[in-house]
Design a protein around this motif. Structure first.
Motif, short mmCIF file in Angstrom:
data_model
loop_
_atom_site.label_atom_id
_atom_site.label_comp_id
_atom_site.label_asym_id
_atom_site.label_seq_id
_atom_site.Cartn_x
_atom_site.Cartn_y
_atom_site.Cartn_z
N ALA A 69 0.68 -1.18 0.10
CA ALA A 69 -0.06 0.06 0.15
C ALA A 69 0.99 1.13 0.15
O ALA A 69 0.69 2.15 -0.58
CB ALA A 69 -0.85 0.05 1.02
N LEU A 70 1.91 1.29 0.77
CA LEU A 70 2.81 2.43 0.86
C LEU A 70 3.39 2.57 -0.41
O LEU A 70 3.71 3.62 -0.83
CB LEU A 70 3.79 2.28 1.78
CG LEU A 70 4.63 3.47 2.26
CD1 LEU A 70 4.04 4.82 2.49
CD2 LEU A 70 5.56 3.28 3.45
N ARG A 71 4.02 1.45 -0.90
CA ARG A 71 4.88 1.45 -2.12
C ARG A 71 3.91 2.20 -3.32
O ARG A 71 4.46 2.93 -3.95
CB ARG A 71 5.37 -0.07 -2.61
CG ARG A 71 6.20 0.12 -3.81
CD ARG A 71 6.57 -1.41 -3.86
NE ARG A 71 7.61 -1.88 -3.01
CZ ARG A 71 7.21 -2.70 -2.12
NH1 ARG A 71 6.06 -3.26 -2.23
NH2 ARG A 71 8.25 -3.14 -0.91
N SER A 72 2.76 1.84 -3.26
CA SER A 72 1.80 2.16 -4.35
C SER A 72 1.41 3.59 -4.20
O SER A 72 1.51 4.56 -5.15
CB SER A 72 0.54 1.49 -4.48
OG SER A 72 0.74 0.00 -4.57
N ARG A 73 1.25 4.00 -2.80
CA ARG A 73 0.95 5.38 -2.62
C ARG A 73 1.95 6.54 -3.01
O ARG A 73 1.95 7.40 -3.62
CB ARG A 73 0.67 5.50 -1.15
CG ARG A 73 0.51 6.87 -0.65
CD ARG A 73 -1.01 7.46 -1.45
NE ARG A 73 -1.18 8.88 -0.87
CZ ARG A 73 -1.70 9.14 0.34
NH1 ARG A 73 -2.23 8.39 1.20
NH2 ARG A 73 -1.95 10.66 0.61
#
Length: 245
Positions: A69-73
């Motif tokens: 989720a953080l990588r995508s954000r």
């Protein structure tokens, strides 16, 4: 005498905490998560000051500890206006910080909830002692506790509460109230090796495990000759167990 350019030592603060014994495992896990950077209180564990934006973004994206989720954000925000992305990030951080403060085993409880939880914990310990004994109410209390431990495996008939003494009945209500309203953790986790102890409780009182019954009935039905005299009854039994919880 200290030179003017000597660095001052970082101040240390000694903090003494009193944590209920039943919450100690959850508290220790919280500390481990914080030290590992999985939980943040005020500042991220990642050192951004030593890197520019591009280096920091690349490091986070390729860090195996970074969530999907953080990588995508990060990758999505890289394409946006930085002011808009920062505004959204600050709002999201404030929202999630509030969510974190209100959740988890050590989440914030108001005074009434804290008192309700403590009353439920005390009642749970008294009830568990009864369930481990040989009194006439022991089997009813054991089934009651096991239903909170795993209701699908060990269902409980509410009319059994009529068999309890008044004080024991009130303890059941205190525990139910805590489990329904506070719901900070599962009942068995209030004890050391609670899962093992509750499974032993089921064995000692020979409690029927409905989940095991379903598996056993299905296995038996598969072994019965479909042309034999009991094939129809076996199929009906399996269907009955499958359609009912």
């Amino acid at each position: 005498m200290r030179a003017a350019d000597d660095a001052l030592p970082n101040p240390t603060v000694k903090v003494t905490l009193e944590v209920p014994e039943e919450h100690l495992p959850a508290f220790e896990q919280l500390v481990r998560d914080f030290n590992a950077g999985r939980v943040r209180a005020a500042a991220p564990a990642f050192d951004f000051t030593a890197r520019d934006y591009r280096e920091a973004a690349q490091a986070l994206v390729h860090d195996p500890e970074t969530t999907y989720a953080l990588r995508s954000r990060i990758l999505d925000d890289d394409k946006r206006d930085p002011t808009a992305a920062l505004t959204d990030a600050e709002a999201l951080h404030s929202l999630q910080a509030r969510r974190f403060a209100e959740s988890g085993p050590l989440g914030a409880l108001n005074g009434g909830d804290a008192a309700m939880e403590q009353a439920g914990i005390d009642a749970l310990k008294r009830l568990f002692q009864i369930a481990q004994g040989q009194s006439s109410q022991g089997s009813w209390i054991a089934r009651f506790l096991l239903s909170l431990y795993n209701g699908q495996r060990f269902p409980f008939d509410l009319t059994s509460l009529r068999c309890l003494d008044a004080d024991v009945f009130e303890d059941c209500m205190r525990l139910l109230r805590m489990d329904a309203r506070c719901r900070t953790q599962e009942v068995h986790t209030y004890f050391s090796n609670g899962g093992v102890q509750f499974e032993a409780l089921a064995r000692n009182w020979h409690m029927l495990d409905v989940s095991r019954l379903k598996v056993a009935a299905k296995g038996l039905a598969e072994r019965i000759d479909p042309s034999g005299p009991f094939a129809k009854e076996a199929v009906e039994l399996v269907q009955l167990l499958k359609n009912n919880r």
